[in-house]
Design an enzyme around this catalytic site. Structure first.
Site, PDB file in Angstrom:
ATOM      1  N   HIS A 469      -4.767  18.469  -8.390  1.00  0.00           N
ATOM      2  CA  HIS A 469      -5.948  19.768  -8.885  1.00  0.00           C
ATOM      3  C   HIS A 469      -4.701  21.162  -9.035  1.00  0.00           C
ATOM      4  CE1 HIS A 469      -9.212  16.596  -7.787  1.00  0.00           C
ATOM      5  NE2 HIS A 469      -9.061  16.967  -9.368  1.00  0.00           N
TER       6      HIS A 469
HETATM    7  C1  LIG Z   1      -4.392  12.148 -14.008  1.00  0.00           C
HETATM    8  C2  LIG Z   1      -5.630  13.650 -13.157  1.00  0.00           C
HETATM    9  C3  LIG Z   1      -6.821  13.142 -13.152  1.00  0.00           C
HETATM   10  C4  LIG Z   1      -7.702  14.392 -13.000  1.00  0.00           C
HETATM   11  N1  LIG Z   1      -9.439  13.685 -12.514  1.00  0.00           N
HETATM   12  C5  LIG Z   1     -10.376  14.971 -12.476  1.00  0.00           C
HETATM   13  C6  LIG Z   1     -12.011  14.299 -12.216  1.00  0.00           C
HETATM   14  O1  LIG Z   1     -11.613  13.228 -12.322  1.00  0.00           O
HETATM   15  N2  LIG Z   1     -12.159  15.766 -11.796  1.00  0.00           N
HETATM   16  C7  LIG Z   1     -11.882  16.739 -12.050  1.00  0.00           C
HETATM   17  O2  LIG Z   1     -13.140  17.735 -11.870  1.00  0.00           O
HETATM   18  N3  LIG Z   1     -10.636  17.361 -12.231  1.00  0.00           N
HETATM   19  C8  LIG Z   1     -10.037  16.015 -12.388  1.00  0.00           C
HETATM   20  N4  LIG Z   1      -8.294  16.280 -12.373  1.00  0.00           N
HETATM   21  C9  LIG Z   1      -8.139  18.354 -12.472  1.00  0.00           C
HETATM   22  C10 LIG Z   1      -9.094  18.887 -13.992  1.00  0.00           C
HETATM   23  O3  LIG Z   1      -9.121  17.687 -15.328  1.00  0.00           O
HETATM   24  C11 LIG Z   1      -7.918  20.244 -14.234  1.00  0.00           C
HETATM   25  O4  LIG Z   1      -8.047  20.855 -13.415  1.00  0.00           O
HETATM   26  C12 LIG Z   1      -8.425  20.700 -15.541  1.00  0.00           C
HETATM   27  O5  LIG Z   1      -8.519  20.177 -16.946  1.00  0.00           O
HETATM   28  C13 LIG Z   1      -7.189  22.203 -15.719  1.00  0.00           C
HETATM   29  O6  LIG Z   1      -7.876  22.921 -17.505  1.00  0.00           O
HETATM   30  P1  LIG Z   1      -6.829  24.211 -17.115  1.00  0.00           P
HETATM   31  O7  LIG Z   1      -7.455  24.735 -18.446  1.00  0.00           O
HETATM   32  O8  LIG Z   1      -6.111  24.543 -16.630  1.00  0.00           O
HETATM   33  O9  LIG Z   1      -5.542  23.171 -18.018  1.00  0.00           O
HETATM   34  P2  LIG Z   1      -5.053  22.081 -18.490  1.00  0.00           P
HETATM   35  O10 LIG Z   1      -7.011  21.037 -19.042  1.00  0.00           O
HETATM   36  O11 LIG Z   1      -4.294  20.457 -18.151  1.00  0.00           O
HETATM   37  O12 LIG Z   1      -5.245  22.467 -20.479  1.00  0.00           O
HETATM   38  C14 LIG Z   1      -3.447  22.890 -20.974  1.00  0.00           C
HETATM   39  C15 LIG Z   1      -3.248  22.859 -21.967  1.00  0.00           C
HETATM   40  O13 LIG Z   1      -2.586  23.502 -22.617  1.00  0.00           O
HETATM   41  C16 LIG Z   1      -1.333  22.956 -23.344  1.00  0.00           C
HETATM   42  N5  LIG Z   1      -0.362  22.975 -23.051  1.00  0.00           N
HETATM   43  C17 LIG Z   1       0.431  23.867 -22.706  1.00  0.00           C
HETATM   44  N6  LIG Z   1       1.471  23.925 -22.584  1.00  0.00           N
HETATM   45  C18 LIG Z   1       1.840  24.773 -23.530  1.00  0.00           C
HETATM   46  C19 LIG Z   1       2.421  25.602 -25.003  1.00  0.00           C
HETATM   47  N7  LIG Z   1       3.769  25.870 -24.075  1.00  0.00           N
HETATM   48  N8  LIG Z   1       1.939  25.856 -25.950  1.00  0.00           N
HETATM   49  C20 LIG Z   1       0.820  25.074 -26.893  1.00  0.00           C
HETATM   50  N9  LIG Z   1       0.085  24.329 -25.446  1.00  0.00           N
HETATM   51  C21 LIG Z   1       0.548  24.131 -24.690  1.00  0.00           C
HETATM   52  C22 LIG Z   1      -1.569  21.577 -22.680  1.00  0.00           C
HETATM   53  O14 LIG Z   1      -0.900  20.852 -23.200  1.00  0.00           O
HETATM   54  C23 LIG Z   1      -3.108  21.400 -22.104  1.00  0.00           C
HETATM   55  O15 LIG Z   1      -4.008  20.804 -23.481  1.00  0.00           O
HETATM   56  C24 LIG Z   1      -7.824  15.679 -12.903  1.00  0.00           C
HETATM   57  C25 LIG Z   1      -6.238  15.281 -13.428  1.00  0.00           C
HETATM   58  C26 LIG Z   1      -5.499  14.692 -14.170  1.00  0.00           C
HETATM   59  C27 LIG Z   1      -4.305  15.647 -14.497  1.00  0.00           C
END
Ligand SMILES: Cc1cc2nc3c(=O)[nH]c(=O)nc-3n(C[C@H](O)[C@H](O)[C@H](O)COP(=O)(O)OP(=O)(O)OC[C@H]3O[C@@H](n4cnc5c(N)ncnc54)[C@H](O)[C@@H]3O)c2cc1C
Length: 533
Positions: A469
């Site tokens: 997280h």
């Molecule tokens: C293994 C795991 C288990 C988890 N379990 C839970 C759970 O059970 N419940 C819960 O609430 N949360 C959970 N989380 C946390 C939650 O999923 C994340 O906090 C949330 O998805 C983050 O969202 P975000 O939009 O910030 O980033 P992300 O969802 O990670 O999205 C970022 C996106 O940007 C893309 N990206 C990055 N850099 C670039 C670039 N330079 N060019 C183009 N694309 C790029 C990535 O590929 C990705 O698709 C978990 C996370 C993980 C990894």
């Protein structure tokens, strides 16, 4: 150069919601750039997280820097790299956090982020399919959220928790978080409810939304103090695209600060040192990293037939696959930690400060990732929800392909260390409550031999892991270390916002997928409002 009104970088939890909402109006031309692939077979099946946790095809597979506070280990830091981002491989638990989390953001000077302000976005994003108070729960949003059925083992733990004063509270996303409950899940009709599935599948045929996968954003294109576009590469071929209105960076907590730094936005000395010219000095980029550091306590279960280990043994997996095919509760449609308790470390606190999560299974770690142990048992992770320890994430080269250095600095705050020990003691009290006795439960880890605070803490430093997280590296605020303002606009650069978990000034009380999607929903609303001004 091709021009879009809006370019969204990253199609994860937040970015997919941003692109979906911006492209609802056919007058807006939207480009969504995602570094990872379009689809992957294991994203549909809920338990697919086990197949993706160490899979480079869909996972950035980062690791942390070795640190003395966690015995010099490099910790595994998975992040989704595909449509849906981390929502496509996460553990499926659906947790908003506490009202106080968002009220704190508001009190820090972030107007528009109190719980009353963000509640409409939490409601807007979900279709909650169980009983719940409609004051708090949404019924018509894109993301389907369900309550799993308790099994005999988990029902027993709920009873044991009651015996040590932890009440049953089925809707921890409702009026109060306090208590123990089955984990609400982003699973419906046997299918993972990722943002790829819930937001992008319905939107992807809109003529005004273009989704470009396998597109790594290398840097932002700046014209003086304005962001005018993005440079990205597809299979090594470099391309540039222009934003008529705005660029929204939603790369997640690790990649968003990376993209800013590669574009010359960050700490001047660090950027100079890597040969990157400084376009905007912002010392907070990459700082304020927060995450949950959790030891997994381990318990053997003597009574047969109760745990996933028993059910997966021999031909058990075939039975589980049949149950899954018949849409019955099965290992294949299980949340990673199907039971959780939000508890107070001491009397008198206004709200819980500790999280305990139970997995009715023991796993071992092999070279290709975790596998189900032959021994029958349970795991319970236990940790403080709002840690004070802060770390950082920074690039170490000017290549967008090199992973940034992730320094968590876990347990650097004595309060975090003390609360982790308290959380383990509470886990022990539940697991040894009278209701557990018929299951013949015995402690494997930390192990009955470790009893003093120092002994337990030594074990915590040796075995703890992140619960995935990370937040906070492009912090929202108005102080010198803030990266974006309360409308998520990057300080000092026009036409550029960050919208993902990186903008959280503090870590929410629980898992972070729901708050990240809420941030995407709210960001899109602010972009659209500001376009009308
Ligand atoms: C293994 C795991 C288990 C988890 N379990 C839970 C759970 O059970 N419940 C819960 O609430 N949360 C959970 N989380 C946390 C939650 O999923 C994340 O906090 C949330 O998805 C983050 O969202 P975000 O939009 O910030 O980033 P992300 O969802 O990670 O999205 C970022 C996106 O940007 C893309 N990206 C990055 N850099 C670039 C670039 N330079 N060019 C183009 N694309 C790029 C990535 O590929 C990705 O698709 C978990 C996370 C993980 C990894």
């Amino acid at each position: 150069m091709q021009t879009y009104d809006y370019i969204v970088v990253g199609a994860g939890s937040a970015g997919a919601a941003v692109a979906y909402r911006l492209s609802e109006n056919p007058a807006n031309n939207v480009l969504l750039l995602e570094a990872g692939p379009d689809d992957y077979r294991w994203t549909r099946i809920p338990v697919g997280y086990a197949k993706m946790s160490h899979n480079p095809a869909v996972n950035w597979l980062y690791h942390s820097e070795p640190e003395a506070s966690t015995n010099g280990r490099k910790l595994h830091v998975p992040r989704g790299k595909m449509l849906g981002g981390s929502s496509s491989l996460n553990g499926l638990a659906f947790v908003r956090g506490q009202a106080q989390d968002f009220d704190t953001w508001s009190q820090m000077g972030n107007q528009g982020w109190s719980y009353d302000d963000v509640l409409p976005f939490f409601k807007r994003m979900e279709s909650y399919e169980a009983d719940g108070d409609d004051t708090f729960r949404g019924r018509h949003g894109p993301l389907r959220v369900t309550n799993p059925e308790p099994n005999a083992l988990l029902a027993r733990i709920i009873e044991a928790a009651g015996q040590v004063g932890i009440r049953h509270n089925p809707d921890y996303n409702g009026a109060s978080q306090d208590g123990i409950a089955m984990s609400q899940a982003t699973i419906a009709s046997n299918r993972r409810q990722s943002t790829a599935h819930c937001y992008l599948e319905p939107a992807r045929f809109r003529p005004n939304l273009r989704i470009q996968t396998e597109a790594l954003t290398e840097c932002l294109i700046l014209d003086g103090k304005r962001c005018i576009g993005v440079r990205y590469s597809v299979h090594g071929e470099q391309r540039e695209v222009r934003a008529g209105r705005e660029v929204v960076v939603s790369g997640g907590t690790i990649n968003s600060p990376q993209v800013l730094e590669l574009s010359g936005i960050g700490q001047p000395e660090r950027l100079h040192g890597l040969g990157i010219s400084v376009r905007q000095a912002l010392p907070g980029v990459g700082e304020n990293l927060r995450d949950h550091y959790a030891p997994r306590t381990r318990w053997a279960v003597g009574k047969r037939g109760m745990t996933y280990n028993d059910r997966a043994r021999g031909l058990g997996m075939v039975g589980q696959a049949l149950r899954f095919a018949m849409s019955q509760p099965s290992l294949l449609n299980a949340v990673a930690a199907p039971l959780r308790a939000f508890v107070k470390s001491r009397e008198g606190l206004e709200a819980p400060d500790l999280l305990l999560g139970w997995v009715p299974m023991l796993t071992e770690l092999g070279p290709k990732g975790p596998f189900i142990s032959r021994q029958s048992g349970m795991t319970c992770y236990a940790h403080p929800m709002r840690p004070e320890s802060k770390g950082s994430i920074h690039i170490t080269s000017n290549s967008p392909r090199q992973q940034p250095a992730i320094a968590f600095n876990f347990l650097s705050s004595p309060v975090d260390a003390m609360l982790t020990v308290t959380a383990i003691r509470i886990a022990r009290s539940v697991m040894t409550a009278p209701a557990m006795a018929p299951l013949l439960v015995s402690e494997i880890g930390p192990g009955p031999g470790l009893q003093t605070d120092d002994e337990i803490l030594g074990w915590v430093r040796q075995v703890g892991e992140t619960t995935y997280h990370p937040v906070g590296t492009c912090k929202m605020g108005n102080d010198p270390m803030a990266v974006v303002d309360a409308r998520l606009r990057v300080h000092g650069i026009a036409g550029l916002r960050v919208a993902d978990a990186s903008i959280m000034p503090t870590l929410t009380s629980g898992n972070t997928n729901a708050p990240a999607i809420m941030i995407g929903e709210k960001a899109a609303a602010m972009v659209l409002e500001d376009a009308c001004v």
